[in-house]
Structures are given as C-alpha cells and as structure tokens.
Design an enzyme around this catalytic site. Structure first.
Site, mmCIF file in Angstrom:
data_model
loop_
_atom_site.group_PDB
_atom_site.id
_atom_site.type_symbol
_atom_site.label_atom_id
_atom_site.label_comp_id
_atom_site.label_asym_id
_atom_site.label_seq_id
_atom_site.Cartn_x
_atom_site.Cartn_y
_atom_site.Cartn_z
ATOM 1 N N THR A 797 0.777 -1.145 -0.196
ATOM 2 C CA THR A 797 0.085 -0.087 -0.064
ATOM 3 C C THR A 797 0.998 1.351 0.004
ATOM 4 O O THR A 797 0.470 2.411 -0.440
ATOM 5 C CB THR A 797 -0.954 -0.027 1.091
ATOM 6 O OG1 THR A 797 -0.191 -0.181 2.254
ATOM 7 C CG2 THR A 797 -2.009 -1.145 1.138
ATOM 8 N N CYS A 798 2.023 1.239 0.735
ATOM 9 C CA CYS A 798 3.143 2.446 0.489
ATOM 10 C C CYS A 798 3.230 2.798 -0.769
ATOM 11 O O CYS A 798 3.422 4.173 -1.054
ATOM 12 C CB CYS A 798 4.062 2.077 1.468
ATOM 13 S SG CYS A 798 5.167 0.813 0.410
ATOM 14 N N VAL A 799 3.419 2.147 -1.736
ATOM 15 C CA VAL A 799 3.644 2.502 -3.113
ATOM 16 C C VAL A 799 2.460 2.429 -3.910
ATOM 17 O O VAL A 799 2.339 2.071 -5.429
ATOM 18 C CB VAL A 799 4.744 1.942 -3.774
ATOM 19 C CG1 VAL A 799 6.059 2.455 -3.041
ATOM 20 C CG2 VAL A 799 4.727 0.297 -3.550
#
Length: 830
Positions: A797-799
């Site tokens: 989810t961070c990218v």
C-alpha cells in the site's frame, strides 16, 4: 360623494363617516343573488385598479373599519390580475401601483387572522414587489426631508411599504409555512417563498461579486480617506460616493463591502449545511475565461506574495524607527526639554503613522488592482466549480514548493540541489545536516510518538521532503526506497494510530465522523490532580503543553498529507471542518443547533424538546448552567457544573429566554469546551497549509479534499493511469498481458462497492483522487507475482502496488481477487 364626510378643518372623520364609507365601498363588492358569473372578480378588479390605486386620505384613515368586510383571496387575486392579462384596461401608472401596494399592505395588517391563511396574499405581494422594486427605490431613495415635514401621504406610503421588511411582517409571512399541511396549493405557494429567497441571494451574490472584483475602480475616490481621518474626525454625511457607487450614511466602502460579503457568506454556509438552493446556483463561470483562470490566479498570487513581503519589510523598518524614537523621548532631560522633545516626537510619530496609513492604503489598492480574481477566490470561492478550486489549490501548493525548495519541488532533485549548493555530501556538509533534520527512524509500535519526537522542531520545515526508515518490533531496519511510498505509509499509519478510539484524542459521532475530544483537556486536568500535581506547577504545565503538542502535531500531519496530495481514509465532522475553513479570516465559527445534532444527538433532542415545549419551561427547573463530564471513559463518572453566562446558576430558563439558553448550550459544547484542543490543531494545520487556501472550500468539499471523491469509481480512468512492472510491462506492440486484460474485465464487471474495496486494498483509501487517477501519488501499479494460481493477490500500500499472480482464467482471478479484498487479507508492506 365620500369627500363630504371628511372635515377639512381639523382632519378628522365626521360622525358615522366609517359606516357610510363601508356602504359606499362594499355595496358594489357584494354580489346580488342573480349576479352573473364573474361579477365578484370584476368588482374586486375595479376596486383595486380604480379605488385602491388612488391617494385617498379618507381611505387611509379608515382601513380598520374597511378591512373587516374584505374578501382576502378575492382582493389578492384582483391585484395579481392587475399585473396580468385578465383585464383589458391599461395598467395603472407606477405611482398608482405604489399606492395600490401600500393600501393592500395596510388592509392586510388590519385583517389579522383572516389574512394569516391567505396564500394568495403572498402571491400578490410577491408579484407587486417583483414589478415595482426599481420604482420603489427611486420613489423613496432621494427623500431627505424629516418625517415631520413630509406630506401625510408620503409618510403613509413609506411607512407601509417599509413595513414589509419588518421582523413582525416577515414572521407573519413565514408562519404560514410552519404548518403541517402539505397539499399541492401550499407547495405551489411555498415555491413563491423559495423564489423570493433565490432572488435575494442572487442580488447579494451579484452585489458582492461587483464590490470585490471591481474594488480597485470603486476605491479610486477613496485614496486619501486614511490621511484625512488622521487630521480630523469625519463629519456625518448623507451618503458617500465611491467611484460610481453610493454608500449608505456613516458606512465607508470597505465596511459596506464587508457587511455584504459577510451576509452572502452566511447564506452560503447555511446552504452548505443543508441544501436549499438549486444546483450550480452559486456558480458565475460566465464571468471568466475558465481556461485561463487558473494560471491567472497563480500569477496574481505570486505578485501579491512579492508585494506583501516587500510591504512587511518596510513595516519592520518603520517599527525600528518608532522604537528608536520612543527611546529618544524617554531620555533624562529637564521637564521643559522633555516636553519639547515629546512634542517633536509626537508630531514625527503622527506623520510616520499617516505615511504608513497612506502607503498601506495604496498597497491595498494595488493588491486589489493586480488580484481581483484572488479577491473573488478568497471571499466568494463558491462562484467557481469545485474542480477548478482543487486545481488552484494544487497549483498554490506547487508554487509554495518551488519557493521553498529553490525551484526543485521533486524530493530527489531537491536533495541533489542541496548537495550542489552546499559543496557535496561530506561529513560536515550543511546539506547533510539539512537532510538529517528531515530524516527519522520510526518504530512500528509507536509511529506517531516517534514522529513527533523527531520532527517537532521542524515546524513548517515539515513541508520539505522527509525520509523515513521504519524499525520493526525486533529493532531492525526495514528495507524500502521511498519515492513517495514510504512517506505515504508513514503518514497514513501514524494518523491511523493516533486517531483511533483507543487514544481518546478524538471522538466519533453516530455517523463515525471524528472531531477533537471536547473533554480531553478536562480529563487531563482531573488525571493530573489525581496524581497529586498542583495546577500551575512546572510539571503540570509541561503535561498540559505536551497534550497541546499532540493536537498541534496531528494538525501538521494532516496538513502534510494535503500538501503532498496523499488521501487519508478518515471522515471528519462537518462542524469541525467548517472551523478549518474559517481559520483564515476574521470570521468566527457560529455554533448552531444543527451542528449540535452532529456532535450529540441526545443533547440535540433535549434542546429540540425544550424549544418546542408548549407549556411553561420554568417547570423543568433548568438554569443557565450545564453539566460537563470530566472523567475518562470507563472511570467513575465525574461531572462539573459550568455557568453558561455570569451568574447562570441564578438565572432560570423561561419561555422568553429558552432560545438564548439553547444557543449558549450549543456554543459551550461546540466552541468553548473544545477551544484549546481545536486551536492547537488548527495552529498545526496552518503551519503546513495556508489557511487562506482552505477558505476556498466548504466543509463538505474539505472532506473530499482530505479523503478523495465518493463518486463511482471510473475504471477506464484508473486503467489509463496504471503502470506495470515485471512481466506485465507493456511492450512495443502496446498490448497488455493476458492476465492484465482479464483483471480489467473482472474489475469492470464489479459493483462499485467492490471496486472501492479493491482501491482501499491497494491504496489504503476507498476513494479516488479529486481530479482523477492521474493525480494519485504514487501511481496505481500492477506487478506480476509468479505463476502460482493458488496464491492471493497481495499489495504494497505504501507504493499503491498490486502484486497479481499470472492467473489464466477470469473465474480464478475473480475468485481470488474478491476473497482478498473482502477479507481484507494482510497487506504486504514490503
């Protein structure tokens, strides 16, 4: 015939005149038994056109006796017909129509309860005012005579026509629409009232727009007002001409502009809370070339920024001069020498103040000249579509990044620039020191606390690119290259942690919308007392300051998300968001009963019961106090009695003051109780996001700005703005991989709820960016995850990355994808 009953010597009606008048007037209005169809309609039409449209002092002194026998609906319909096509006679002159209006208003007042139910009367008044508005303005605007020297008929006309805007008359008209009946006729006439409201708002909107957009022209004749006022007190004037506009007595242009724009802003705020005006009612896009508006506004903002900074520098120099003068005036001289020095200093200070006032006035006019679009944007942003304002917001942020980062808004480019600027990346390089201050090692188990401890001293420097290294539960560094992804994960996870119910810094309402806990300050105070701390001690102050720091840093973190275009999956209460929008101006949040409902449904229902109680509310034994709970949830309940007004415990709530009591209850709960924590939060938010930018949006729009668009997910837009990795990279043939094609076929077939679950699974928020998926940062990405079709899709989810195995059939892909997103399978935070 009727004139004979009037005594010309003493202006009084002779005995029995009222009786004769009634017979003379009403016999023709009483239809005989064999009267033909339409007799009554024609009789009232003649009564309206030939009698009520004349200046008859006899009639004006007899309305009490006349009103009792008038058919309200018949007269009202006759008045409407005068303006329609039902009569073949020429329409009376404007002056006669003004007399007709005044006589109808006067008669209606004397009808008392008879006219309360007449919806036709409302239509008659609305019809007349719509036609006569300009004539009425011209008829009375130029009258400067005192009342005692005005002709009796002029006083009569003015008194009754002006009474239409009296509180009593407006209340009488509105009272009809509080009834519970909803038949079609009442709905039709309710639309007349709505039409009146729309006409009023259109007038105020156009007036405000003119005052703001043409301010520089309107201020041309206002150049020396500040200087003149420094020499002498202003003398009362009947009117003051500003450009081509006249301002009412005692009201200069700026004050007039403020009053008008404040009035329209209050209407807009009410419409934002609960829609009562048509869609697009507020837009005025035809006044602008919308293709050029955004760049023009950005240019104006840059020029005003430069001018403001130049002006601030001059004001600082002036302040230094004033300080030196003050010190000179306080030197130890003899009394006479000191007096002369003080006199010289006073004259010099006065001249300096006059000079600064003149320069400030000139600078204000210059700002208005070069920034009319900004004036509109800051005071009437709602005249532009929401999407246009979002683009402007993003451009303002980009411009701010360019200023702060020496023209290098990209994080990597900025860091490289810092190296070049400060001579490389050596151990003692200033560049290393700067970047180090913007770097942090963040523990997974205490993300927010780690961030606050390491980033607090940055202040507005949090706007610069930050570098995050996560530390896992075993104290090891997690691998990860930022590129915007780790920063997004850091911000969203930190906020998710600190805004959770367990932290008790924020509360949620029945709709799960959150807001700062109004009782948090009281709870902290009680807790510190329980631990033996004394209020005012160093440790006490330190603990309270730390609590305020938490709220301020939350504001900074949310501001950072807005600054970087990172969406967060939180819904904030509307009354709390409204405070964001109002923090940029002198306007203050106005607590109201509707907002109280959003915070506390039970208290709202209690206030509503009190408001509508038919009996004597004094029987409740309530006074102007309120019980506040000051203990934490789960602890033994402790309350404190708070006075809503001075001596509130000695002032009972009565039928007469209950509305005042309700307003003070709403004010206490929504403003007074959460004041400290809200102020700290807004201070933090304003450190990162210029409050003027937030002023462009109402509370509903701010929620969309923070959390994204709640409209249906546009799959084609998402597909156009997706990038691919691994074997899924599109080759020279521009063909998508077969699994990618299957994926988009499945997503296109999903209902919108499942599309949102997919979006949340990959990006951590179920809503799309406001301007489409081209604005998503980092981009939505899909990378192959091997050939094992038994695996579920996973995410980083961070990218915003979906790791999709190479499924060979649509059925398998659909099954695995739905299982993953519906069960919220563990995110792969690699």
């Amino acid at each position: 015939m009727l004139v004979g009953f009037y005594n010309k010597d003493n202006g009084a009606l002779e005995e029995n005149t009222a009786l004769y008048l009634q017979k003379a007037v009403f016999v023709p209005l009483t239809p005989p038994e064999d009267a033909p169809a339409g007799f009554l309609q024609r009789a009232y039409a003649e009564f309206a056109e030939s009698f009520l449209a004349q200046p008859l002092l006899l009639l004006e002194n007899s309305t009490v006796s006349l009103a009792g026998q008038i058919d309200v609906d018949a007269l009202s319909q006759a008045v409407v017909d005068v303006y329609g096509t039902s009569t073949q006679k020429p329409r009376p002159s404007s002056e006669e129509l003004i007399y007709l209006l005044a006589h109808v208003v006067d008669l209606q007042k004397q009808m008392h309860e008879k006219s309360q139910g007449s919806l036709l009367y409302l239509k008659a008044v609305y019809t007349q005012l719509s036609f006569l508005s300009n004539n009425i303005r011209l008829r009375f605007a130029g009258s400067s005579k005192a009342d005692d020297v005005k002709p009796a008929q002029d006083k009569y006309l003015e008194a009754h026509i002006r009474s239409l805007v009296d509180k009593e008359e407006i209340t009488r008209l509105l009272k009809r629409f509080t009834a519970s009946q909803t038949n079609s006729m009442e709905q039709n006439y309710a639309s007349l009232l709505a039409g009146y409201a729309i006409t009023l708002t259109l007038f105020l909107k156009n007036l405000s727009f003119t005052l703001l957009y043409n301010a520089s022209d309107l201020l041309k004749n206002d150049c020396n007002n500040a200087v003149q006022s420094a020499f002498s007190s202003p003398k009362p004037k009947r009117s003051e001409q500003v450009g081509n506009y006249y301002v009412v007595p005692g009201l200069d242009f700026r004050m007039f502009k403020t009053i008008v724009t404040t009035a329209i802003q209050m209407l807009y705020e009410r419409d934002s809370r609960r829609k009562f005006l048509p869609t697009d009612h507020w837009h005025m896009t035809s006044y602008f070339d919308m293709t050029q508006f955004v760049p023009a506004v950005v240019t104006e903002e840059q020029r005003q920024h430069d001018l403001r900074h130049a002006g601030n520098a001059e004001e600082d120099e002036d302040m230094d001069v004033d300080d030196e003068d003050s010190e000179d005036g306080m030197e130890d001289h003899s009394y006479s020498a000191s007096s002369r020095a003080f006199a010289r200093t006073s004259r010099y200070a006065l001249l300096e103040r006059m000079r600064r006032q003149r320069e400030k006035s000139q600078r204000d006019r210059l700002l208005a000249t070069i920034g009319p679009k900004l004036e509109i944007l800051r005071n009437m942003p709602y005249v532009l579509p929401f999407e246009a304002r979002v683009r402007i917001f993003r451009e303002f942020v980009h411009l701010d990044k360019l200023r702060r980062r020496d023209g290098f808004p990209d994080p990597d480019a900025w860091r490289a620039h810092m190296m070049d600027r400060h001579g490389g990346w050596g151990e003692n390089s200033p560049a290393r020191s700067v970047v180090a201050r913007h770097s942090a090692r963040i523990r997974r188990d205490s993300i927010f606390e780690s961030a606050m401890n390491q980033f607090w001293e940055l202040g507005e420097g949090l706007k610069e690119p930050i570098q995050i290294t996560f530390i896992d539960d075993f104290g090891n560094e997690e691998a990860g290259i930022d590129g915007g992804g780790v920063t997004k994960e850091f911000l969203t996870c930190a906020l998710m942690q600190v805004l959770s119910p367990e932290e008790e810094l924020f509360e949620s309402n029945t709709e799960n919308a959150i807001y700062p806990s109004p009782t948090k300050f009281d709870q902290a105070r009680v807790s510190l007392q329980k631990h033996g701390l004394v209020e005012g001690s160093a440790e006490w102050d330190e603990q309270m300051a730390d609590l305020m720091k938490h709220y301020e840093f939350i504001g900074r973190m949310i501001g950072k998300c807005l600054y970087e275009g990172i969406l967060i999956d939180f819904v904030f209460a509307g009354f709390f968001l409204l405070k964001w929008a109002l923090s940029a101006t002198d306007s203050v949040y106005r607590a109201n009963l509707n907002d109280l409902r959003e915070m506390d449904e039970e208290l709202y229902q209690g206030m509503l019961t009190l408001k509508n109680y038919d009996g004597d509310v004094a029987d409740f034994g309530t006074d102007f106090t309120l019980q506040d709970q000051v203990s934490r949830k789960g602890d033994r309940v402790l309350t404190e009695t708070r006075k809503l007004i001075p001596n509130g415990d000695k002032i009972p709530v009565t039928n007469e003051n209950r509305l005042l009591y309700i307003s003070y209850v709403a004010r206490h709960r929504l403003m007074v109780q959460p004041h400290l924590v809200t102020k700290a939060f807004l201070r933090g938010l304003g450190t990162i996001i210029d409050p003027v930018w937030l002023r462009m949006f109402n509370q509903n729009e701010l929620q969309r700005l923070v959390g994204g668009d709640s409209s249906e997910i546009d799959v084609e837009d998402l597909r156009r703005n997706t990038i691919y990795g691994g074997l899924y990279v599109i080759g020279d043939d521009h063909e998508e991989h077969p699994t990618v094609k299957l994926f988009w076929d499945v997503v296109q077939s999903l209902p919108d709820d499942d599309r949102r679950l997919l979006l949340k699974y990959v990006t951590s928020t179920p809503r799309a960016p406001l301007l489409g998926f081209s604005q998503l940062s980092p981009k939505f990405s899909i990378r192959d995850a091997g050939v094992d079709e038994a695996r579920l899709p996973s995410t980083s989810t961070c990218v915003n990355l979906l790791k999709l195995p190479r499924y060979s059939t649509k059925e398998t892909l659909r099954e695995k994808l739905l299982y993953a997103i519906r069960s919220n399978a563990r995110f792969d935070l690699s």
